[in-house]
Design a protein around this motif. Structure first.
Motif, short mmCIF file in Angstrom:
data_model
loop_
_atom_site.label_atom_id
_atom_site.label_comp_id
_atom_site.label_asym_id
_atom_site.label_seq_id
_atom_site.Cartn_x
_atom_site.Cartn_y
_atom_site.Cartn_z
N GLY A 62 29.94 49.17 47.26
CA GLY A 62 29.87 49.09 48.72
C GLY A 62 29.87 47.64 49.11
N ILE A 63 29.37 46.52 48.54
CA ILE A 63 29.37 45.39 48.81
C ILE A 63 30.93 44.75 48.32
CG2 ILE A 63 28.53 42.94 48.34
CD1 ILE A 63 26.56 44.73 49.80
N LEU A 64 31.38 45.22 47.21
CA LEU A 64 32.66 44.67 47.12
C LEU A 64 33.64 45.01 48.28
CD1 LEU A 64 33.91 45.81 43.43
CD2 LEU A 64 33.90 43.50 44.24
N GLY A 65 33.75 46.14 48.49
CA GLY A 65 34.50 46.68 49.87
C GLY A 65 34.24 45.70 51.04
N LEU A 66 32.84 45.37 51.29
CA LEU A 66 32.68 44.60 52.64
C LEU A 66 33.02 43.25 52.26
CD1 LEU A 66 29.58 46.16 53.73
CD2 LEU A 66 31.60 46.35 54.88
N PHE A 67 33.45 42.86 51.00
CA PHE A 67 33.99 41.50 50.91
C PHE A 67 35.32 41.43 50.78
CE2 PHE A 67 30.99 38.12 49.55
CZ PHE A 67 29.96 38.70 49.50
N GLY A 68 36.10 42.66 51.11
CA GLY A 68 37.44 42.61 51.13
C GLY A 68 38.39 43.17 50.01
N TYR A 69 37.73 43.69 48.88
CA TYR A 69 38.22 44.24 47.91
C TYR A 69 38.37 45.82 47.78
CZ TYR A 69 37.52 39.64 45.45
OH TYR A 69 37.49 38.64 45.21
N ASN A 70 39.54 46.32 47.37
CA ASN A 70 39.56 47.54 47.15
C ASN A 70 38.88 47.83 45.73
OD1 ASN A 70 40.43 50.13 46.24
ND2 ASN A 70 42.53 49.93 46.98
N PRO A 71 37.74 48.83 46.22
CA PRO A 71 36.68 48.83 44.92
C PRO A 71 37.53 49.91 43.96
CG PRO A 71 35.74 50.00 46.75
CD PRO A 71 37.18 49.39 47.25
N PHE A 72 38.45 50.77 44.08
CA PHE A 72 39.12 51.44 43.16
C PHE A 72 39.94 50.57 42.46
CE2 PHE A 72 38.23 54.30 46.59
CZ PHE A 72 37.60 55.41 46.11
N LYS A 73 40.38 49.34 42.80
CA LYS A 73 41.34 48.52 41.95
C LYS A 73 40.49 47.38 41.12
CE LYS A 73 45.51 49.27 44.54
NZ LYS A 73 46.32 48.57 45.34
N VAL A 74 39.38 47.05 41.64
CA VAL A 74 38.91 45.73 41.22
C VAL A 74 37.52 45.94 40.62
CG1 VAL A 74 40.29 44.29 42.56
CG2 VAL A 74 37.90 44.71 43.38
N TYR A 75 36.87 47.31 40.45
CA TYR A 75 35.51 47.28 39.96
C TYR A 75 35.21 46.70 38.94
CZ TYR A 75 30.88 49.18 39.29
OH TYR A 75 29.47 49.37 38.97
N TRP A 76 34.27 45.68 38.44
CA TRP A 76 34.02 45.28 37.13
C TRP A 76 32.91 45.98 36.36
CZ3 TRP A 76 33.31 39.07 36.83
CH2 TRP A 76 34.53 38.60 37.63
N GLY A 77 32.53 46.78 37.13
CA GLY A 77 31.11 47.36 36.44
C GLY A 77 29.87 46.47 37.18
N ARG A 78 28.52 47.11 36.94
CA ARG A 78 27.51 46.62 37.52
C ARG A 78 27.24 45.52 36.56
NH1 ARG A 78 23.83 48.40 41.58
NH2 ARG A 78 22.17 46.57 41.52
N GLY A 79 27.28 45.84 35.22
CA GLY A 79 26.96 44.74 34.08
C GLY A 79 27.33 43.32 34.46
N PRO A 80 28.69 42.89 34.60
CA PRO A 80 29.29 41.69 34.65
C PRO A 80 29.17 41.07 36.08
CG PRO A 80 31.06 43.21 33.94
CD PRO A 80 29.47 44.01 34.21
N ILE A 81 28.92 41.84 37.30
CA ILE A 81 28.72 41.56 38.42
C ILE A 81 27.17 40.84 38.26
CG2 ILE A 81 27.94 42.11 41.00
CD1 ILE A 81 30.40 44.16 40.66
N GLU A 82 26.09 41.45 37.76
CA GLU A 82 24.88 41.19 37.58
C GLU A 82 24.77 39.71 36.67
OE1 GLU A 82 21.69 42.39 38.65
OE2 GLU A 82 22.43 44.05 39.75
N ALA A 83 25.60 39.92 35.70
CA ALA A 83 25.48 38.71 34.91
C ALA A 83 25.89 37.30 35.62
CB ALA A 83 26.35 38.83 33.63
N VAL A 84 26.98 37.60 36.47
CA VAL A 84 27.62 36.36 37.09
C VAL A 84 26.54 36.09 38.31
CG1 VAL A 84 29.29 35.79 38.95
CG2 VAL A 84 30.13 37.04 36.78
N GLY A 85 25.83 37.11 38.93
CA GLY A 85 24.87 36.65 39.80
C GLY A 85 23.83 35.87 39.10
N ALA A 86 23.53 36.37 38.00
CA ALA A 86 22.30 35.70 37.35
C ALA A 86 22.66 34.05 36.68
CB ALA A 86 21.67 36.51 36.10
N GLY A 87 23.92 33.83 36.87
CA GLY A 87 24.27 32.54 36.43
C GLY A 87 24.86 32.40 35.07
N LEU A 88 24.93 33.54 34.30
CA LEU A 88 25.76 33.62 32.92
C LEU A 88 27.35 33.40 33.29
CD1 LEU A 88 23.74 36.45 31.10
CD2 LEU A 88 23.63 33.93 30.74
N VAL A 89 27.92 32.52 32.32
CA VAL A 89 29.23 32.46 32.20
C VAL A 89 29.90 33.72 31.34
CG1 VAL A 89 31.14 31.07 31.58
CG2 VAL A 89 29.05 30.11 32.40
#
Ligand SMILES: [Zn+2]
Length: 417
Positions: A62-89
């Motif tokens: 839902g948030i990906l869409g509101l940032f302007g992405y088409n979520p059917f095309k760019v969904y990374w999966g929750r794990g990578p999004i959380e990892a980036v959010g937590a500051g991991l490279v």
């Protein structure tokens, strides 16, 4: 084009369904929202589908869409999004996954999938796990999140995220941790990755079961965080930063890791401060003040407020209604502070509906509006799901909604010449 500024307020899980205790109104319809109503009367409203009609989404999508992405095309999966959010490279080829510290018995049967909602000591436990070496020279980077949550990144050659979860889901008590498997088995990279995930989970038990933090917890009659369970594996995808695409300076204010992660992916400066709790006790005054400061510095600001979703999951319609009213009073503070400025657009939407009686996300479209000084207004006069059926924006998707806002701001590109 004249460029103007914009702010998008995301009220997480806002939309609801009729509640008998509230005269069959929704918490939003029941709430008194004079400041939102002012914006709606002088703006343009509509209903926004988080992804597409009938598609239920998580906050990440839902948030990906509101940032302007088409979520059917760019969904990374929750794990990578959380990892980036937590500051991991996260590098190309890494597999990232969400983890829970959990409590199991010796046969890996779940006693509590959140380890008694452990609140302290997880940084020490994480240190003991970070850098774990697995077969095939795969190394795990590990970081704790809030409470029982954590993220892990598997780094090595020939890994795949096409694997299942080990988390047995809710209710979990008494169930065995699931063996991780390839989604499509057949001597593939996914089979190898699944094997390594199972190795990681077994090793986490060996490391954690006698860790001093857990010995102390057992002594104090608390559940030990003696294993990790995994879900939402994914890999990094190449996506264009929205901020770069529209050449805007942008920031996103939120207390939630998933929003911070998506902000980073989109090239928005993430802003989070102590007191932004991702719950109804969040410091709204702080959030509004930070939003005003960020709007001074940036072209575009996203302000995410989570508590509405929590009240929906907890089936607390009155709390949801009261929290909406509280947000509205701070919208009043915001409006007082921008009085006289006519170069700002204010938009409001939601990442999905979380109806109280369902206690989960549904695919219902969410009421959304845009306010600005030069818009063609419609006949909608107050905030509410049903009122918005007749709004001038009609029914659009979340990425179309944000594009509409960006177009009002004068930062989009012309198709054709
Ligand atoms: Zn959400």
């Amino acid at each position: 084009m004249i460029r103007k500024k914009g702010i998008l307020i995301i009220l997480d899980g806002l939309a609801d369904r009729p509640i008998p205790e509230l005269d069959n109104l929704t918490p939003l319809e029941y709430a008194k929202t004079p400041n939102f109503d002012y914006l709606i009367r002088n703006g343009i409203s509509g209903l926004v589908y988080p992804a597409a009609p009938g598609v239920r989404v998580g906050t990440d999508v839902g948030i990906l869409g509101l940032f302007g992405y088409n979520p059917f095309k760019v969904y990374w999966g929750r794990g990578p999004i959380e990892a980036v959010g937590a500051g991991l490279v996260l590098n190309k080829g890494d597999v990232a996954v969400r983890c829970n510290f959990a409590t199991v018995d010796e046969e890996f049967r779940i006693i509590d999938r959140r380890a008694g909602r452990i609140r302290s000591g997880t940084n020490e436990l994480a240190k003991a796990l970070d850098g774990m070496k697995l077969d095939d020279d795969v190394v795990v980077n590990f970081k704790e999140g809030t409470e029982h949550r954590a993220v892990a990144i598997f780094r090595g050659n020939e890994l795949s995220a096409e694997i299942t979860d080990s988390d047995p889901g809710i209710p979990a008590e008494g169930k065995k941790i699931k063996e991780v498997k390839a989604i499509t088995p057949g001597f593939t990279f996914a089979d190898k990755t699944a094997f390594l995930f199972n190795q990681f989970i077994r090793k986490s038990y060996e490391i954690l079961k006698n860790h001093p933090v857990n010995q102390e917890r057992i002594k104090n009659n608390l559940l030990p965080a003696n294993i990790l369970i995994t879900r939402g594996a994914g890999m990094k995808m190449k996506v264009r930063k929205i901020a770069e695409r529209f050449n805007i300076n942008a920031s996103a204010i939120s207390g939630e890791t998933v929003v911070i992660g998506i902000a980073k992916i989109a090239g928005f400066n993430p802003v989070t401060k102590k007191g932004m709790t991702s719950n109804i006790d969040t410091d709204l005054e702080l959030k509004i003040n930070v939003a005003l400061q960020e709007l001074e510095k940036n072209d575009f600001v996203i302000l995410h407020i989570k508590g509405t979703d929590i009240a929906g999951h907890d089936n607390q319609p009155l709390k949801k209604m009261e929290f909406i009213q509280k947000i509205d009073s701070f919208i009043g503070v915001f409006l007082d502070n921008i009085k006289g400025k006519d170069d700002i657009y204010i938009a409001c939407s939601s990442d999905h509906a979380t109806p109280c009686r369902i206690r989960d996300h549904t695919a219902d479209p969410v009421p959304s509006f845009i306010w600005g000084k030069d818009l063609l207004t419609d006949n909608v006069t107050s905030f509410g799901e049903r009122n918005f059926f007749s709004g001038g924006l009609g029914k659009i998707r979340s990425n179309e909604f944000i594009l509409t806002l960006l177009d009002f701001m004068g930062v989009t590109y012309k198709l054709g010449s």
